[in-house]
Write an enzyme that holds these catalytic residues in place. Structure first.
Site, PDB file in Angstrom:
ATOM      1  N   HIS A   1     -12.782  -1.852   2.149  1.00 55.57           N
ATOM      2  CA  HIS A   1     -11.346  -2.029   2.375  1.00 55.57           C
ATOM      3  C   HIS A   1     -10.926  -1.643   3.794  1.00 55.57           C
ATOM      4  O   HIS A   1     -10.419  -2.472   4.529  1.00 55.57           O
ATOM      5  CB  HIS A   1     -10.576  -1.199   1.338  1.00 55.57           C
ATOM      6  CG  HIS A   1      -9.099  -1.381   1.363  1.00 55.57           C
ATOM      7  ND1 HIS A   1      -8.313  -1.230   0.247  1.00 55.57           N
ATOM      8  CD2 HIS A   1      -8.233  -1.668   2.372  1.00 55.57           C
ATOM      9  CE1 HIS A   1      -7.042  -1.451   0.559  1.00 55.57           C
ATOM     10  NE2 HIS A   1      -6.970  -1.715   1.852  1.00 55.57           N
TER      11      HIS A   1
ATOM     12  N   HIS B   1      -7.672  -2.066   8.594  1.00 57.67           N
ATOM     13  CA  HIS B   1      -8.843  -2.780   8.088  1.00 57.67           C
ATOM     14  C   HIS B   1      -9.858  -2.931   9.219  1.00 57.67           C
ATOM     15  O   HIS B   1     -10.483  -3.991   9.376  1.00 57.67           O
ATOM     16  CB  HIS B   1      -8.443  -4.149   7.540  1.00 57.67           C
ATOM     17  CG  HIS B   1      -7.578  -4.091   6.323  1.00 57.67           C
ATOM     18  ND1 HIS B   1      -7.031  -5.221   5.748  1.00 57.67           N
ATOM     19  CD2 HIS B   1      -7.148  -3.048   5.568  1.00 57.67           C
ATOM     20  CE1 HIS B   1      -6.318  -4.879   4.684  1.00 57.67           C
ATOM     21  NE2 HIS B   1      -6.367  -3.561   4.560  1.00 57.67           N
TER      22      HIS B   1
ATOM     23  N   TYR C   1      -8.759  24.449  22.039  1.00 57.67           N
ATOM     24  CA  TYR C   1      -8.058  23.576  22.994  1.00 57.67           C
ATOM     25  C   TYR C   1      -6.644  23.314  22.528  1.00 57.67           C
ATOM     26  O   TYR C   1      -5.701  23.278  23.307  1.00 57.67           O
ATOM     27  CB  TYR C   1      -8.804  22.251  23.159  1.00 57.67           C
ATOM     28  CG  TYR C   1      -9.995  22.328  24.061  1.00 57.67           C
ATOM     29  CD1 TYR C   1      -9.925  22.965  25.311  1.00 57.67           C
ATOM     30  CD2 TYR C   1     -11.218  21.759  23.689  1.00 57.67           C
ATOM     31  CE1 TYR C   1     -11.039  23.026  26.137  1.00 57.67           C
ATOM     32  CE2 TYR C   1     -12.332  21.825  24.518  1.00 57.67           C
ATOM     33  CZ  TYR C   1     -12.230  22.457  25.744  1.00 57.67           C
ATOM     34  OH  TYR C   1     -13.331  22.516  26.554  1.00 57.67           O
TER      35      TYR C   1
ATOM     36  N   HIS D   1      -2.942   3.144   8.212  1.00 61.55           N
ATOM     37  CA  HIS D   1      -3.970   2.491   7.381  1.00 61.55           C
ATOM     38  C   HIS D   1      -4.374   1.194   8.060  1.00 61.55           C
ATOM     39  O   HIS D   1      -3.518   0.386   8.432  1.00 61.55           O
ATOM     40  CB  HIS D   1      -3.414   2.206   5.987  1.00 61.55           C
ATOM     41  CG  HIS D   1      -4.228   1.229   5.187  1.00 61.55           C
ATOM     42  ND1 HIS D   1      -5.587   1.364   5.008  1.00 61.55           N
ATOM     43  CD2 HIS D   1      -3.879   0.089   4.530  1.00 61.55           C
ATOM     44  CE1 HIS D   1      -6.031   0.361   4.266  1.00 61.55           C
ATOM     45  NE2 HIS D   1      -5.023  -0.431   3.975  1.00 61.55           N
TER      46      HIS D   1
ATOM     47  N   TYR E   1     -19.415  14.744  17.435  1.00 65.81           N
ATOM     48  CA  TYR E   1     -18.645  15.957  17.151  1.00 65.81           C
ATOM     49  C   TYR E   1     -17.165  15.707  16.864  1.00 65.81           C
ATOM     50  O   TYR E   1     -16.470  16.575  16.317  1.00 65.81           O
ATOM     51  CB  TYR E   1     -18.776  16.966  18.299  1.00 65.81           C
ATOM     52  CG  TYR E   1     -18.162  16.547  19.605  1.00 65.81           C
ATOM     53  CD1 TYR E   1     -16.794  16.672  19.840  1.00 65.81           C
ATOM     54  CD2 TYR E   1     -18.956  16.044  20.635  1.00 65.81           C
ATOM     55  CE1 TYR E   1     -16.227  16.288  21.037  1.00 65.81           C
ATOM     56  CE2 TYR E   1     -18.398  15.656  21.845  1.00 65.81           C
ATOM     57  CZ  TYR E   1     -17.038  15.785  22.037  1.00 65.81           C
ATOM     58  OH  TYR E   1     -16.481  15.407  23.237  1.00 65.81           O
TER      59      TYR E   1
ATOM     60  N   GLU F   1       0.822  -1.215   0.000  1.00 64.73           N
ATOM     61  CA  GLU F   1       0.000   0.000   0.000  1.00 64.73           C
ATOM     62  C   GLU F   1       0.860   1.272   0.000  1.00 64.73           C
ATOM     63  O   GLU F   1       0.368   2.350   0.335  1.00 64.73           O
ATOM     64  CB  GLU F   1      -0.925   0.015   1.217  1.00 64.73           C
ATOM     65  CG  GLU F   1      -1.990  -1.059   1.212  1.00 64.73           C
ATOM     66  CD  GLU F   1      -3.073  -0.844   0.161  1.00 64.73           C
ATOM     67  OE1 GLU F   1      -2.888   0.001  -0.734  1.00 64.73           O
ATOM     68  OE2 GLU F   1      -4.099  -1.531   0.236  1.00 64.73           O
TER      69      GLU F   1
END
Length: 220
Positions: free
Chosen positions: A161, A101, A216, A99, A120, A81
């Site tokens: 994916h 799954h 913040y 990344h 939020y 990837e």
């Protein structure tokens, strides 16, 4: 930067990267060797290697490429990837990419074009999280689809994916990943109750939350 300082920075970044990768597995965001993690150190991108269990990685297994994908460090092959990671670094100020799954996030990616604004914390990712159109893993097409979904966002879902999230640091990228999985689980849970429709936040409510979160951050 001296050679020793550069080497120390690479070693520390690799240690942090491996710890983050192991955390994704320990907390159920990936299974086996699925998913991948990267971190930028100057012109280098350190990235988890392909098909190697995270608990077996050592300092000698460090893998690094440049922004064109040329391997500059390590003997192991970079993750398949890699195009996803490089596209993020080429087009954002990211310092790290995660990344996964993750189950709930992947489930949501099969149902809707974007995660409904159920909480939020979507504001921390730039707004409603989009789903990138499906393409075969490891391809430039998937990387392009991801980049489209990331416009103005720091995280997205990949259809059928998984997830991609980035941040200034590995901790921030991981936190966004975990928050995204939690929001997906929240929406799936709320939407599964017969006869009930979850209340969703409006654009102005998300904007209000984003401004407060930024406040913040400035004070922190």
């Amino acid at each position: 930067m001296t050679d020793q300082v550069r080497q120390d920075a690479i070693e520390q970044a690799w240690e942090d990267l491996v710890a983050t990768a192991r955390r994704t597995a320990a907390e159920g965001l990936v299974v086996g060797t699925s998913g991948n993690v990267s971190a930028r150190v100057g012109p280098l991108v350190l990235v988890t290697p392909s098909a190697v269990p995270y608990d077996r990685l050592t300092p000698e297994d460090a893998v690094a490429v440049d922004l064109d994908g040329n391997q500059l460090l390590g003997e192991l092959a970079p993750t398949s990837e890699l195009p996803l990671h490089l596209e993020v670094y080429r087009n954002t100020q990211a310092g790290a990419v995660v990344h996964t799954h993750a189950v709930h996030a992947t489930a949501v990616s099969t149902l809707v074009p974007e995660l409904p604004p159920i909480h939020y914390m979507a504001a921390a990712m730039g707004g409603t999280v989009r789903v990138a159109r499906y393409a075969l893993y490891g391809t430039d097409e998937l990387a392009a689809n991801m980049l489209h979904a990331l416009r103005g966002r720091t995280a997205c879902l990949l259809q059928n994916h998984g997830t991609v999230a980035y941040g200034e640091t590995l901790d921030q990228a991981y936190d966004r990943t975990a928050q995204l999985e939690w929001m997906c689980r929240l929406w799936l849970t709320a939407a599964s109750l017969p006869g009930h429709t979850p209340s969703l936040l409006s654009g102005s409510q998300l904007q209000e939350a984003a401004e407060k979160l930024q406040g913040y951050g400035r004070r922190g």
